[in-house]
Design a protein around this motif. Structure first.
Motif, short mmCIF file in Angstrom:
data_model
loop_
_atom_site.label_atom_id
_atom_site.label_comp_id
_atom_site.label_asym_id
_atom_site.label_seq_id
_atom_site.Cartn_x
_atom_site.Cartn_y
_atom_site.Cartn_z
N VAL A 198 5.44 -3.95 -1.51
CA VAL A 198 4.28 -4.01 -2.41
C VAL A 198 3.00 -4.13 -1.59
N ALA A 199 3.05 -5.00 -0.58
CA ALA A 199 1.87 -5.28 0.23
C ALA A 199 1.39 -4.03 0.97
N GLY B 125 2.47 -5.55 -13.73
CA GLY B 125 1.19 -5.11 -13.17
C GLY B 125 1.26 -4.47 -11.80
N PHE B 126 2.47 -4.07 -11.38
CA PHE B 126 2.58 -3.32 -10.13
C PHE B 126 2.16 -1.87 -10.38
N ALA C 34 0.12 -0.88 -4.51
CA ALA C 34 0.80 -2.15 -4.78
C ALA C 34 1.97 -1.92 -5.73
N SER C 35 2.78 -0.92 -5.41
CA SER C 35 3.94 -0.60 -6.24
C SER C 35 5.15 -1.40 -5.78
N ALA C 36 5.95 -1.83 -6.76
CA ALA C 36 7.19 -2.56 -6.44
C ALA C 36 8.39 -1.63 -6.53
N SER C 37 8.16 -0.34 -6.39
CA SER C 37 9.24 0.62 -6.59
C SER C 37 10.39 0.43 -5.59
N LEU C 38 10.05 0.14 -4.32
CA LEU C 38 11.14 0.04 -3.34
C LEU C 38 12.02 -1.16 -3.63
N ALA D 10 -3.59 -2.33 -9.94
CA ALA D 10 -2.53 -3.12 -9.33
C ALA D 10 -2.98 -3.81 -8.05
N ARG D 11 -4.10 -3.37 -7.48
CA ARG D 11 -4.62 -4.07 -6.29
C ARG D 11 -6.09 -4.38 -6.49
N PRO D 12 -6.39 -5.45 -7.24
CA PRO D 12 -7.80 -5.76 -7.52
C PRO D 12 -8.58 -6.16 -6.27
#
Ligand code: HEM
Ligand code: SF4
Ligand code: FES
Lengths: 270, 218
Positions: free
Chosen positions: A179-180, A223-224, A185-189, B88-90
């Motif tokens: 995500v980082a 919210g990812f 900031a996707s949590a797909s992985l 998703a990244r504010p």
């Protein structure tokens, strides 16, 4: 490299400058603060370096830098921070706790920031709340099985390639580096690793479609961002989870949608 | 909620729409490029080809409607996903270093905007004739020759086709992955097929305006 040759008591200590994100609490503004990190042994781990800096801060009557950590051996997933713009720092497949100061040079500037994502709010300084991951797991990262005595191991044969694939994906420690590192900031992985782990095992089949729907929907609700296939997650992942997992997650999601699975009366659907 | 609504409301669903419409557009772009290369076979070949396309009548309109729908869906999902991804990244990092993502992947959005502007201009240039100095409804070959006499027009086409090549370098690879149509691979970020598609499409389209400007086609 043997352990003996890696330990190098003669190595020259380093002087570094840290630029650290300081934020007193969840709802207050934060900022980057500079700290000298003097006489740092190249043999220290990154977290040991922070320990040393913190001891000096405490001695000087200042608030130590809050960072998350537990196992310090790369298995619990709690220590993740952004180091010089890379999740877990410059070493591939290495958590921040397993990173050594020999990866840096004397005189270096080191930027240390918390994971940045709407779904990972900062708790304090470098610590973020990763409970959104727990909620993704709760929504479908399990199998429903009657409890009782475990059945005989050989009654459920699983081919070696599938067993390996399941293990590769089960290696995810939920650290949040994917995500980082992701520009979205996707949590797909992370989500895909959990889905894949169960998708290739016979135990995972009965709930496979429901799992894919529920976990992807929870990931979105938390919210990812979505997946653009930048590939940054795979590079940042300390456990080497492959973006192939995301392909399988999408496949399962497409099949689940097209076959209109009934989500009612399923443990995962709240 | 119907399964279609549920699908569309998810990031995976929007990405699937994006991939399907993108692959439709890639199909069109390849066919269009091959058709256009008949410029090098001379005026008769090119005009004959254009006349043939027009003679397909209703079929042409079905294809146009399909392309239009694909383009609209592609753009709508792109805009919505971009908004979700931004939200998703504010807070941005003070320092973030891209490790492996390609320039192509990081410029998809701005490249997409260039392409959208290009498509509007391009339709006004060669289909409607609005932006064309001497447009003829029957002389496609002549339209192209006259249309590319301006250095600025050619430059715009060259830039737009470079954006298209970049877009395809990421998009062709990503589209098939989004749809789950690739095999598992030891190095999934490698993409030689997409590279070839991108180079061929870029070179094929760029050759025409450049050849006109250099006087090779006249
Ligand atoms: C140097 C590059 C290109 C040249 C020389 C070119 C040339 C042309 C010409 C001459 C037409 C009119 C055909 C006719 O009405 O008989 C046309 C139509 C069109 N072009 Fe291009 N084109 C190029 C690149 C592109 C690209 C990259 C796209 C899309 C991304 C595109 C999208 C379209 C569309 C949507 C139409 C309208 C098709 C229709 O009306 O059915 N073109 N092009
Ligand atoms: S997929 Fe990798 S980077 Fe993401 S949470 Fe799991 S171990 Fe961490
Ligand atoms: S402290 Fe457990 S993985 Fe780093």
């Amino acid at each position: 490299m043997s352990g003996a040759s890696m330990h190098n008591p003669g190595a020259k200590p380093m002087n570094l400058t840290l630029h650290v994100w300081r934020q007193a609490g969840a709802n207050v503004a934060g900022r980057i603060v500079d700290y000298p990190a003097k006489d740092i042994s190249p043999d220290m781990s990154f977290l040991e370096m922070l320990d040393v800096v913190n001891e000096r801060l405490i001695e000087g009557g200042q608030d130590p830098i809050a960072f998350d950590h537990d196992c310090r051996e790369g298995i619990c997933g709690s220590c993740g921070v952004m180091i010089n713009g890379a999740a877990h720092g410059p070493m591939k497949a290495t958590t921040a706790c397993q990173l050594h100061m020999r990866s840096f040079k004397d005189g270096d500037d080191i930027w240390i920031e918390p994971w940045r994502a709407k779904a990972f709010p900062v708790v304090k300084d470098l610590i973020v709340d990763r409970s959104a991951f727990d909620r993704i797991i709760q929504s479908g990262g399990f199998i429903s099985a009657p409890t009782g005595t475990a059945q005989d191991a050989n009654s459920l044969p699983i081919g070696k390639p599938d067993a390996d694939l399941a293990m590769d994906n089960a290696a995810c420690i939920g650290c949040g580096a994917c995500v980082a590192a992701c520009p979205n900031a996707s949590a797909s992985l992370f989500t895909a690793a959990k889905i894949n782990h169960l998708a290739v095992l016979p135990q995972g089949q009965p709930e496979r479609s429901k799992r894919a729907l529920a976990m992807v929907d929870t990931m979105d609700l938390e919210g990812f961002g979505g997946c653009t296939l930048f590939g940054e997650c795979q590079e940042a992942c300390p456990k080497g989870i492959s973006i192939d997992a995301i392909m399988q997650m999408n496949r399962d999601y497409i099949v689940a949608s097209a076959t209109k699975v009934d989500m009612k009366e399923w443990a995962g659907s709240a | 909620m119907s399964w279609q609504m549920r699908f569309w409301s998810s990031t995976v669903g929007k990405k699937v729409v994006m991939a399907v419409t993108g692959i439709m557009l890639v199909g069109f772009v390849i066919a269009h490029m091959l058709g256009n290369l008949q410029m090098f076979l001379g005026a008769d070949a090119m005009n004959g080809y254009a006349a043939f396309l027009k003679s397909t009548g209703e079929l042409l309109w079905v294809a146009r409607a399909g392309l239009f729908a694909a383009a609209v869906l592609h753009i709508v999902s792109a805009v919505q996903l971009t908004l979700i991804n931004r939200a998703a990244r504010p807070t941005e990092y003070a320092k973030r270093e891209p490790q492996v993502s390609t320039l192509a992947s990081r410029t998809l959005r701005v490249g997409g905007v260039i392409l959208a502007v290009f498509i509007v201009y391009h339709l006004g240039h060669f289909t409607l004739g609005t932006f064309h100095p001497a447009f003829s409804h029957t002389g496609v070959y002549g339209n192209v020759i006259i249309g590319f006499q301006s250095v600025w027009v050619v430059l715009f086409y060259v830039i737009a086709m470079a954006s298209l090549g970049m877009h395809l370098f990421h998009g062709v690879w990503a589209g098939f992955r989004t749809l789950g149509l690739q095999k598992r691979s030891a190095s999934p970020i490698q993409r030689s097929a997409a590279l070839w598609v991108a180079i061929i499409v870029w070179a094929g389209f760029t050759a025409i305006p450049v050849a006109v400007l250099l006087g090779i086609l006249n």
